[in-house]
Write a protein that holds these residues in place. Structure first.
Motif, PDB file in Angstrom:
ATOM      1  N   ASN A 157      -2.725  -4.606   8.129  1.00  0.00           N
ATOM      2  CA  ASN A 157      -1.398  -5.015   8.602  1.00  0.00           C
ATOM      3  C   ASN A 157      -1.420  -6.375   9.299  1.00  0.00           C
ATOM      4  O   ASN A 157      -0.409  -7.066   9.348  1.00  0.00           O
ATOM      5  CB  ASN A 157      -0.811  -3.963   9.538  1.00  0.00           C
ATOM      6  CG  ASN A 157      -0.453  -2.683   8.822  1.00  0.00           C
ATOM      7  OD1 ASN A 157      -0.274  -2.669   7.609  1.00  0.00           O
ATOM      8  ND2 ASN A 157      -0.372  -1.595   9.563  1.00  0.00           N
ATOM      9  N   LYS A 158      -2.585  -6.753   9.822  1.00  0.00           N
ATOM     10  CA  LYS A 158      -2.710  -8.046  10.508  1.00  0.00           C
ATOM     11  C   LYS A 158      -3.225  -9.146   9.588  1.00  0.00           C
ATOM     12  O   LYS A 158      -3.576 -10.223  10.034  1.00  0.00           O
ATOM     13  CB  LYS A 158      -3.607  -7.901  11.733  1.00  0.00           C
ATOM     14  CG  LYS A 158      -2.955  -7.078  12.817  1.00  0.00           C
ATOM     15  CD  LYS A 158      -3.779  -7.071  14.066  1.00  0.00           C
ATOM     16  CE  LYS A 158      -3.030  -6.264  15.118  1.00  0.00           C
ATOM     17  NZ  LYS A 158      -3.302  -6.737  16.439  1.00  0.00           N
ATOM     18  N   GLY A 159      -3.325  -8.838   8.294  1.00  0.00           N
ATOM     19  CA  GLY A 159      -3.655  -9.881   7.337  1.00  0.00           C
ATOM     20  C   GLY A 159      -5.057  -9.830   6.751  1.00  0.00           C
ATOM     21  O   GLY A 159      -5.482 -10.789   6.106  1.00  0.00           O
ATOM     22  N   ALA A 160      -5.797  -8.758   6.960  1.00  0.00           N
ATOM     23  CA  ALA A 160      -7.118  -8.649   6.327  1.00  0.00           C
ATOM     24  C   ALA A 160      -6.948  -8.790   4.819  1.00  0.00           C
ATOM     25  O   ALA A 160      -5.991  -8.271   4.245  1.00  0.00           O
ATOM     26  CB  ALA A 160      -7.774  -7.314   6.668  1.00  0.00           C
ATOM     27  N   SER A 161      -7.863  -9.495   4.212  1.00  0.00           N
ATOM     28  CA  SER A 161      -7.661  -9.900   2.811  1.00  0.00           C
ATOM     29  C   SER A 161      -8.295  -8.937   1.810  1.00  0.00           C
ATOM     30  O   SER A 161      -9.053  -9.335   0.951  1.00  0.00           O
ATOM     31  CB  SER A 161      -8.227 -11.301   2.601  1.00  0.00           C
ATOM     32  OG  SER A 161      -9.607 -11.310   2.882  1.00  0.00           O
ATOM     33  N   PHE A 162      -7.974  -7.659   1.918  1.00  0.00           N
ATOM     34  CA  PHE A 162      -8.410  -6.738   0.871  1.00  0.00           C
ATOM     35  C   PHE A 162      -7.175  -6.098   0.243  1.00  0.00           C
ATOM     36  O   PHE A 162      -6.132  -5.974   0.870  1.00  0.00           O
ATOM     37  CB  PHE A 162      -9.403  -5.685   1.389  1.00  0.00           C
ATOM     38  CG  PHE A 162      -8.920  -4.823   2.520  1.00  0.00           C
ATOM     39  CD1 PHE A 162      -8.191  -3.674   2.278  1.00  0.00           C
ATOM     40  CD2 PHE A 162      -9.217  -5.144   3.834  1.00  0.00           C
ATOM     41  CE1 PHE A 162      -7.754  -2.870   3.310  1.00  0.00           C
ATOM     42  CE2 PHE A 162      -8.801  -4.350   4.876  1.00  0.00           C
ATOM     43  CZ  PHE A 162      -8.057  -3.204   4.611  1.00  0.00           C
ATOM     44  N   LYS A 163      -7.331  -5.741  -1.023  1.00  0.00           N
ATOM     45  CA  LYS A 163      -6.227  -5.144  -1.773  1.00  0.00           C
ATOM     46  C   LYS A 163      -5.893  -3.768  -1.201  1.00  0.00           C
ATOM     47  O   LYS A 163      -6.767  -3.080  -0.676  1.00  0.00           O
ATOM     48  CB  LYS A 163      -6.600  -4.981  -3.248  1.00  0.00           C
ATOM     49  CG  LYS A 163      -6.855  -6.277  -3.959  1.00  0.00           C
ATOM     50  CD  LYS A 163      -7.304  -5.994  -5.386  1.00  0.00           C
ATOM     51  CE  LYS A 163      -7.667  -7.280  -6.091  1.00  0.00           C
ATOM     52  NZ  LYS A 163      -8.155  -7.026  -7.443  1.00  0.00           N
ATOM     53  N   ASP A 164      -4.652  -3.367  -1.324  1.00  0.00           N
ATOM     54  CA  ASP A 164      -4.244  -2.039  -0.870  1.00  0.00           C
ATOM     55  C   ASP A 164      -5.092  -0.952  -1.528  1.00  0.00           C
ATOM     56  O   ASP A 164      -5.416   0.054  -0.906  1.00  0.00           O
ATOM     57  CB  ASP A 164      -2.766  -1.790  -1.181  1.00  0.00           C
ATOM     58  CG  ASP A 164      -1.844  -2.620  -0.303  1.00  0.00           C
ATOM     59  OD1 ASP A 164      -2.278  -3.090   0.768  1.00  0.00           O
ATOM     60  OD2 ASP A 164      -0.677  -2.799  -0.693  1.00  0.00           O
ATOM     61  N   SER A 165      -5.461  -1.174  -2.774  1.00  0.00           N
ATOM     62  CA  SER A 165      -6.255  -0.177  -3.489  1.00  0.00           C
ATOM     63  C   SER A 165      -7.679  -0.057  -2.932  1.00  0.00           C
ATOM     64  O   SER A 165      -8.390   0.879  -3.268  1.00  0.00           O
ATOM     65  CB  SER A 165      -6.307  -0.503  -4.982  1.00  0.00           C
ATOM     66  OG  SER A 165      -6.918  -1.768  -5.191  1.00  0.00           O
ATOM     67  N   TYR A 166      -8.089  -0.982  -2.081  1.00  0.00           N
ATOM     68  CA  TYR A 166      -9.423  -0.947  -1.480  1.00  0.00           C
ATOM     69  C   TYR A 166      -9.426  -0.355  -0.075  1.00  0.00           C
ATOM     70  O   TYR A 166     -10.446  -0.391   0.610  1.00  0.00           O
ATOM     71  CB  TYR A 166     -10.022  -2.345  -1.414  1.00  0.00           C
ATOM     72  CG  TYR A 166     -10.345  -2.965  -2.744  1.00  0.00           C
ATOM     73  CD1 TYR A 166     -10.364  -2.226  -3.921  1.00  0.00           C
ATOM     74  CD2 TYR A 166     -10.633  -4.311  -2.834  1.00  0.00           C
ATOM     75  CE1 TYR A 166     -10.660  -2.819  -5.138  1.00  0.00           C
ATOM     76  CE2 TYR A 166     -10.933  -4.908  -4.047  1.00  0.00           C
ATOM     77  CZ  TYR A 166     -10.946  -4.150  -5.189  1.00  0.00           C
ATOM     78  OH  TYR A 166     -11.242  -4.743  -6.384  1.00  0.00           O
ATOM     79  N   LEU A 167      -8.301   0.212   0.366  1.00  0.00           N
ATOM     80  CA  LEU A 167      -8.219   0.737   1.726  1.00  0.00           C
ATOM     81  C   LEU A 167      -9.243   1.841   1.972  1.00  0.00           C
ATOM     82  O   LEU A 167      -9.906   1.850   3.017  1.00  0.00           O
ATOM     83  CB  LEU A 167      -6.805   1.237   2.024  1.00  0.00           C
ATOM     84  CG  LEU A 167      -6.560   1.713   3.451  1.00  0.00           C
ATOM     85  CD1 LEU A 167      -6.869   0.616   4.464  1.00  0.00           C
ATOM     86  CD2 LEU A 167      -5.123   2.198   3.607  1.00  0.00           C
ATOM     87  N   ASP A 168      -9.429   2.746   1.026  1.00  0.00           N
ATOM     88  CA  ASP A 168     -10.426   3.813   1.212  1.00  0.00           C
ATOM     89  C   ASP A 168     -11.830   3.227   1.345  1.00  0.00           C
ATOM     90  O   ASP A 168     -12.633   3.694   2.156  1.00  0.00           O
ATOM     91  CB  ASP A 168     -10.383   4.815   0.067  1.00  0.00           C
ATOM     92  CG  ASP A 168      -9.155   5.696   0.110  1.00  0.00           C
ATOM     93  OD1 ASP A 168      -8.561   5.845   1.204  1.00  0.00           O
ATOM     94  OD2 ASP A 168      -8.773   6.235  -0.937  1.00  0.00           O
ATOM     95  N   LYS A 169     -12.118   2.217   0.565  1.00  0.00           N
ATOM     96  CA  LYS A 169     -13.421   1.551   0.647  1.00  0.00           C
ATOM     97  C   LYS A 169     -13.589   0.895   2.018  1.00  0.00           C
ATOM     98  O   LYS A 169     -14.666   0.989   2.634  1.00  0.00           O
ATOM     99  CB  LYS A 169     -13.531   0.502  -0.464  1.00  0.00           C
ATOM    100  CG  LYS A 169     -14.867  -0.181  -0.533  1.00  0.00           C
ATOM    101  CD  LYS A 169     -14.872  -1.162  -1.708  1.00  0.00           C
ATOM    102  CE  LYS A 169     -16.186  -1.885  -1.821  1.00  0.00           C
ATOM    103  NZ  LYS A 169     -16.192  -2.831  -2.944  1.00  0.00           N
ATOM    104  N   ALA A 170     -12.547   0.259   2.516  1.00  0.00           N
ATOM    105  CA  ALA A 170     -12.603  -0.366   3.841  1.00  0.00           C
ATOM    106  C   ALA A 170     -12.858   0.682   4.918  1.00  0.00           C
ATOM    107  O   ALA A 170     -13.633   0.449   5.855  1.00  0.00           O
ATOM    108  CB  ALA A 170     -11.305  -1.112   4.123  1.00  0.00           C
TER     109      ALA A 170
END
Length: 71
Positions: free
Chosen positions: A13-26
């Motif tokens: 939400n603060k601008g981290a540059s990963f795709k929404d589809s990578y949220l679980d990986k993050a």
């Protein structure tokens, strides 16, 4: 894991540059970074039993993992 989920979502939400589809990986890599030996890869977490395969929430992941790699 809830803390990792929240921090990953806030980072996105603060601008981290990963795709929404990578949220679980993050989330999982955030969790791994907070362990006693940070920086391990996911396969190492499984191999060295950092992730508990007997935990009820792990079963969904294990099914996916075994299906993905035909194990």
């Amino acid at each position: 894991m809830a803390i990792c989920s929240g921090s990953s979502t806030r980072s996105k939400n603060k601008g981290a540059s990963f795709k929404d589809s990578y949220l679980d990986k993050a989330k999982i890599y955030s969790w791994l970074a907070w362990q006693e030996e940070p920086g391990r890869q996911l396969h190492q977490a499984i191999k060295y039993k950092i992730l508990n395969p007997q935990h009820p929430k792990a079963q969904t992941f294990l099914i996916w993992f075994k299906t993905l790699y035909d194990l």
